[in-house]
Design a protein around this motif. Structure first.
Motif, PDB file in Angstrom:
ATOM      1  N   UNK A 121       0.830  -1.214   0.000  1.00  0.00           N
ATOM      2  CA  UNK A 121       0.000   0.000   0.000  1.00  0.00           C
ATOM      3  C   UNK A 121       0.860   1.258   0.000  1.00  0.00           C
ATOM      4  N   UNK A 122       1.925   1.257   0.784  1.00  0.00           N
ATOM      5  CA  UNK A 122       2.810   2.424   0.825  1.00  0.00           C
ATOM      6  C   UNK A 122       3.507   2.628  -0.511  1.00  0.00           C
ATOM      7  N   UNK A 123       3.947   1.541  -1.117  1.00  0.00           N
ATOM      8  CA  UNK A 123       4.620   1.648  -2.412  1.00  0.00           C
ATOM      9  C   UNK A 123       3.666   2.157  -3.487  1.00  0.00           C
ATOM     10  N   UNK A 124       2.416   1.717  -3.467  1.00  0.00           N
ATOM     11  CA  UNK A 124       1.447   2.208  -4.446  1.00  0.00           C
ATOM     12  C   UNK A 124       1.209   3.713  -4.271  1.00  0.00           C
ATOM     13  N   UNK A 125       1.158   4.152  -3.013  1.00  0.00           N
ATOM     14  CA  UNK A 125       0.963   5.588  -2.778  1.00  0.00           C
ATOM     15  C   UNK A 125       2.127   6.404  -3.318  1.00  0.00           C
ATOM     16  N   UNK A 183      13.438  -0.998   2.592  1.00  0.00           N
ATOM     17  CA  UNK A 183      13.992  -1.705   1.440  1.00  0.00           C
ATOM     18  C   UNK A 183      12.889  -2.293   0.574  1.00  0.00           C
ATOM     19  N   UNK A 184      11.888  -2.905   1.188  1.00  0.00           N
ATOM     20  CA  UNK A 184      10.808  -3.518   0.420  1.00  0.00           C
ATOM     21  C   UNK A 184       9.911  -2.456  -0.212  1.00  0.00           C
ATOM     22  N   UNK A 185       9.742  -1.330   0.464  1.00  0.00           N
ATOM     23  CA  UNK A 185       8.957  -0.243  -0.137  1.00  0.00           C
ATOM     24  C   UNK A 185       9.644   0.259  -1.396  1.00  0.00           C
ATOM     25  N   UNK A 186      10.943   0.482  -1.312  1.00  0.00           N
ATOM     26  CA  UNK A 186      11.685   0.947  -2.486  1.00  0.00           C
ATOM     27  C   UNK A 186      11.628  -0.086  -3.613  1.00  0.00           C
ATOM     28  N   UNK A 192       6.351  -1.051  -9.383  1.00  0.00           N
ATOM     29  CA  UNK A 192       5.081  -0.460  -9.817  1.00  0.00           C
ATOM     30  C   UNK A 192       5.319   0.590 -10.902  1.00  0.00           C
ATOM     31  N   UNK A 193       6.419   1.318 -10.814  1.00  0.00           N
ATOM     32  CA  UNK A 193       6.718   2.311 -11.845  1.00  0.00           C
ATOM     33  C   UNK A 193       6.936   1.661 -13.207  1.00  0.00           C
ATOM     34  N   UNK A 194       7.269   0.395 -13.231  1.00  0.00           N
ATOM     35  CA  UNK A 194       7.423  -0.316 -14.496  1.00  0.00           C
ATOM     36  C   UNK A 194       6.121  -0.807 -15.088  1.00  0.00           C
ATOM     37  N   UNK A 195       5.031  -0.731 -14.347  1.00  0.00           N
ATOM     38  CA  UNK A 195       3.717  -1.126 -14.863  1.00  0.00           C
ATOM     39  C   UNK A 195       3.136   0.039 -15.654  1.00  0.00           C
ATOM     40  N   UNK A 196       2.685  -0.184 -16.884  1.00  0.00           N
ATOM     41  CA  UNK A 196       2.179   0.937 -17.703  1.00  0.00           C
ATOM     42  C   UNK A 196       1.010   1.650 -17.031  1.00  0.00           C
ATOM     43  N   UNK A 219      -1.773  -5.158  -8.043  1.00  0.00           N
ATOM     44  CA  UNK A 219      -1.350  -6.250  -7.160  1.00  0.00           C
ATOM     45  C   UNK A 219      -1.151  -7.580  -7.891  1.00  0.00           C
ATOM     46  N   UNK A 220      -2.042  -7.991  -8.811  1.00  0.00           N
ATOM     47  CA  UNK A 220      -1.761  -9.248  -9.527  1.00  0.00           C
ATOM     48  C   UNK A 220      -0.502  -9.212 -10.380  1.00  0.00           C
ATOM     49  N   UNK A 221      -0.097  -8.032 -10.837  1.00  0.00           N
ATOM     50  CA  UNK A 221       1.111  -7.917 -11.653  1.00  0.00           C
ATOM     51  C   UNK A 221       2.379  -7.836 -10.811  1.00  0.00           C
ATOM     52  N   UNK A 222       2.246  -7.751  -9.496  1.00  0.00           N
ATOM     53  CA  UNK A 222       3.400  -7.598  -8.606  1.00  0.00           C
ATOM     54  C   UNK A 222       3.868  -8.929  -8.027  1.00  0.00           C
TER      55      UNK A 222
END
Length: 307
Positions: A121-125, A183-186, A192-196, A219-222
């Protein structure tokens, strides 16, 4: 007289076909040299691998030796096989060793769920939402990677002690639900930045909000990033000795690292054989997790950062 079987007829206006030539013999010196270098390279890698895994092999062999022979013989072949180390080590503590494995399993499951929930959730934000101070907050989050745990352990211990959570697993599990592993957030932000973004825009046209976009598209693409987070969280939590030593004080709450430390006595006799035997058993879950998850681990690192 012309040999009609080999000479090609000449056609006016077309160049004459050249006579076939014998194939040249390939030089074998270069290929032999490359093969020799490949053999030397693989031999050096095998020798280096044996040197690196020698301590592990020695520990496996030492778990089958009596205590009086463990440090007298450095070879990888025991003079006598003593499986009593495994029997004695399983029941040598206040509780059988399966109790400590269960404690570590519960701790690992809680930490894995916490990291997967909070870090995603933090990474998506950070990767998709636009809010004031996002870059500053992301930079501060990255700066925590350089902050050693010894700096924050004292205020954390005081806080958890005042809440009455010492000698429980809450101080070890609760921070994972607050996204404290930068580390996991980064890692997930880069993934996620690689997802179009076109996928998000198409879902937004269909009326999806951020939560539906996150749970149904992102989330399914991660999967590779989630698998990488799971593997590293499992390994780091299973092997964590410092945190368990600080917050867990009674044997009924001990994890595997603390139980292994209990076999050693600085003032009396230490049961090295039992400790080595239980160490081998404690390594089995790590090998299994890494064996079945290494393809996701490699894929997660390979795809992280691709934009």
């Amino acid at each position: 007289m012309t040999d009609l079987s080999t000479a090609a007829p000449e056609v006016p206006g077309r160049p004459a076909t050249p006579a076939p030539t014998a194939p040249r013999r390939r030089a074998t010196g270069g290929s032999a040299g490359r093969s020799g270098r490949a053999v030397l390279k693989h031999a050096a890698m095998i020798v280096a691998s044996i040197i690196m895994i020698y301590p592990l092999l020695w520990m496996v062999v030492s778990s089958l030796r009596p205590n009086e022979e463990i440090f007298r013989n450095a070879s990888l072949w025991p003079l006598s096989f003593d499986i009593d180390n495994y029997v004695r080590g399983w029941t040598a503590q206040s509780f059988d060793f399966g109790h400590y494995i269960l404690n570590s399993t519960l701790l690992v499951v809680g930490c894995v769920i916490g990291n997967l929930f909070a870090c995603t959730l933090t990474a998506y934000a950070f990767a998709r939402l636009r809010f004031w101070g996002r870059n500053i907050a992301f930079a501060v989050m990255l700066m925590t990677l350089m902050l050693p745990i010894h700096v924050v352990i004292v205020p954390q211990y005081i806080m958890f002690s005042q809440t009455g959570w010492v000698n429980t697993m809450l101080p070890l599990i609760l921070p994972k639900f607050l996204a404290t592993d930068a580390f996991f957030i980064f890692l997930m932000v880069q993934f996620i930045r690689g997802i179009p973004r076109e996928l998000d825009e198409a879902a937004r046209i269909d009326g999806c909000g951020h939560l539906r976009i996150f749970f149904r598209i992102v989330l399914p693409l991660m999967t590779p990033a989630l698998a990488t987070t799971t593997i590293f969280t499992f390994m780091w939590t299973w092997n964590d000795f410092f945190g368990s030593l600080i917050y867990l004080t009674t044997p009924d709450h001990f994890t595997v690292p603390l139980a292994l430390k209990s076999y050693l006595d600085s003032q009396g006799s230490s049961d090295w054989g039992a400790m080595f035997a239980m160490s081998i058993l404690s390594l089995v879950p790590l090998f299994l997790v890494f064996l079945f998850g290494q393809k996701f681990l490699v894929r997660g690192f390979a795809t992280t950062g691709i934009k």
